[in-house]
Design a protein around this motif. Structure first.
Motif, mmCIF file in Angstrom:
data_model
loop_
_atom_site.group_PDB
_atom_site.id
_atom_site.type_symbol
_atom_site.label_atom_id
_atom_site.label_comp_id
_atom_site.label_asym_id
_atom_site.label_seq_id
_atom_site.Cartn_x
_atom_site.Cartn_y
_atom_site.Cartn_z
ATOM 1 N N ILE A 3 27.812 39.906 25.014
ATOM 2 C CA ILE A 3 28.579 41.013 24.411
ATOM 3 C C ILE A 3 29.998 41.080 24.964
ATOM 4 O O ILE A 3 30.928 41.445 24.251
ATOM 5 C CB ILE A 3 27.811 42.348 24.593
ATOM 6 N N LYS A 4 30.156 40.716 26.220
ATOM 7 C CA LYS A 4 31.490 40.742 26.852
ATOM 8 C C LYS A 4 32.399 39.695 26.211
ATOM 9 O O LYS A 4 33.571 39.960 25.926
ATOM 10 C CB LYS A 4 31.333 40.508 28.347
ATOM 11 N N THR A 7 33.265 40.861 22.590
ATOM 12 C CA THR A 7 34.252 41.950 22.634
ATOM 13 C C THR A 7 35.637 41.384 22.952
ATOM 14 O O THR A 7 36.636 41.787 22.340
ATOM 15 C CB THR A 7 33.836 42.999 23.700
ATOM 16 N N ARG A 8 35.693 40.472 23.869
ATOM 17 C CA ARG A 8 36.980 39.864 24.241
ATOM 18 C C ARG A 8 37.570 39.072 23.074
ATOM 19 O O ARG A 8 38.755 39.154 22.772
ATOM 20 C CB ARG A 8 36.785 38.964 25.454
ATOM 21 N N ALA A 9 36.746 38.294 22.363
ATOM 22 C CA ALA A 9 37.207 37.509 21.216
ATOM 23 C C ALA A 9 37.683 38.418 20.092
ATOM 24 O O ALA A 9 38.711 38.163 19.449
ATOM 25 C CB ALA A 9 36.096 36.594 20.733
ATOM 26 N N VAL A 10 36.967 39.523 19.855
ATOM 27 C CA VAL A 10 37.373 40.487 18.825
ATOM 28 C C VAL A 10 38.694 41.149 19.219
ATOM 29 O O VAL A 10 39.585 41.330 18.386
ATOM 30 C CB VAL A 10 36.257 41.553 18.586
ATOM 31 N N PHE A 11 38.846 41.507 20.470
ATOM 32 C CA PHE A 11 40.089 42.141 20.947
ATOM 33 C C PHE A 11 41.283 41.199 20.790
ATOM 34 O O PHE A 11 42.333 41.587 20.293
ATOM 35 C CB PHE A 11 39.919 42.568 22.417
ATOM 36 N N ILE A 12 41.118 39.950 21.188
ATOM 37 C CA ILE A 12 42.204 38.970 21.078
ATOM 38 C C ILE A 12 42.531 38.715 19.616
ATOM 39 O O ILE A 12 43.705 38.672 19.224
ATOM 40 C CB ILE A 12 41.834 37.664 21.813
ATOM 41 N N SER A 13 41.533 38.573 18.772
ATOM 42 C CA SER A 13 41.760 38.344 17.339
ATOM 43 C C SER A 13 42.479 39.520 16.700
ATOM 44 O O SER A 13 43.401 39.352 15.903
ATOM 45 C CB SER A 13 40.436 38.103 16.609
ATOM 46 N N THR A 14 42.062 40.741 17.042
ATOM 47 C CA THR A 14 42.692 41.944 16.492
ATOM 48 C C THR A 14 44.139 42.055 16.957
ATOM 49 O O THR A 14 45.040 42.358 16.159
ATOM 50 C CB THR A 14 41.898 43.205 16.916
#
Length: 156
Positions: A3-4, A7-14
């Motif tokens: 999950i970490k 979440t990190r990949a989603v944050f960077i992509s966003t």
């Protein structure tokens, strides 16, 4: 993937998506148009050179040398009018009296487009008259480096 990492990949992509979406990088096309000055000055210069003081034993050669020297003097006069003259001065004093005073001047520049108007002897001196029409200088400059200003900018 845990999950970490998700979440990190989603944050960077966003973050990357938002930074690119808010950027002001546009493709553009700029149209230029040339600008011609309203008026052009005409400069005149006269150069003089003594005939009898030229370094030659032949009279004809002294005349030719004086013609060339007067032309160079006229070009120096034109360069002075176009670029100005650099003046350097130095004065030294000793016991409140001027000991030595020196004044130097120099001219440097490139003159293009000048025309010889007249070249003639005046007694023991040769004179050459030059004319520099800045419309001719403008045409020479335009042929090499056209001056332009922005006419229209279109963004895509």
């Amino acid at each position: 993937m845990n999950i970490k990492q998700v979440t990190r990949a989603v944050f960077i992509s966003t973050t990357l998506f938002l930074s690119l979406a808010c950027s002001s990088i546009y493709d553009k096309h700029v149209q230029w148009q040339s600008v011609k000055p309203e008026s052009f000055p005409v400069l005149n210069a006269i150069g003089y050179a003594p005939i009898s003081l030229q370094q030659s034993s032949h009279e004809t050669q002294r005349m030719l040398m004086a013609i060339k020297a007067s032309k160079i003097a006229a070009y120096a006069e034109l360069a002075e009018q176009v670029y100005g003259q650099k003046i350097e001065g130095q004065t030294t004093m000793a016991d409140l009296l001027i000991n030595d005073s020196q004044l130097k001047s120099s001219v440097q520049g490139v003159i293009r487009g000048a025309k010889v108007v007249k070249s003639y002897p005046v007694g023991d001196t040769y004179a050459t008259e030059l004319q520099l029409d800045f419309e001719d200088v403008y045409k020479i400059y335009e042929a090499n480096n056209p001056r332009q200003e922005v006419k229209e900018v279109s963004y895509f």
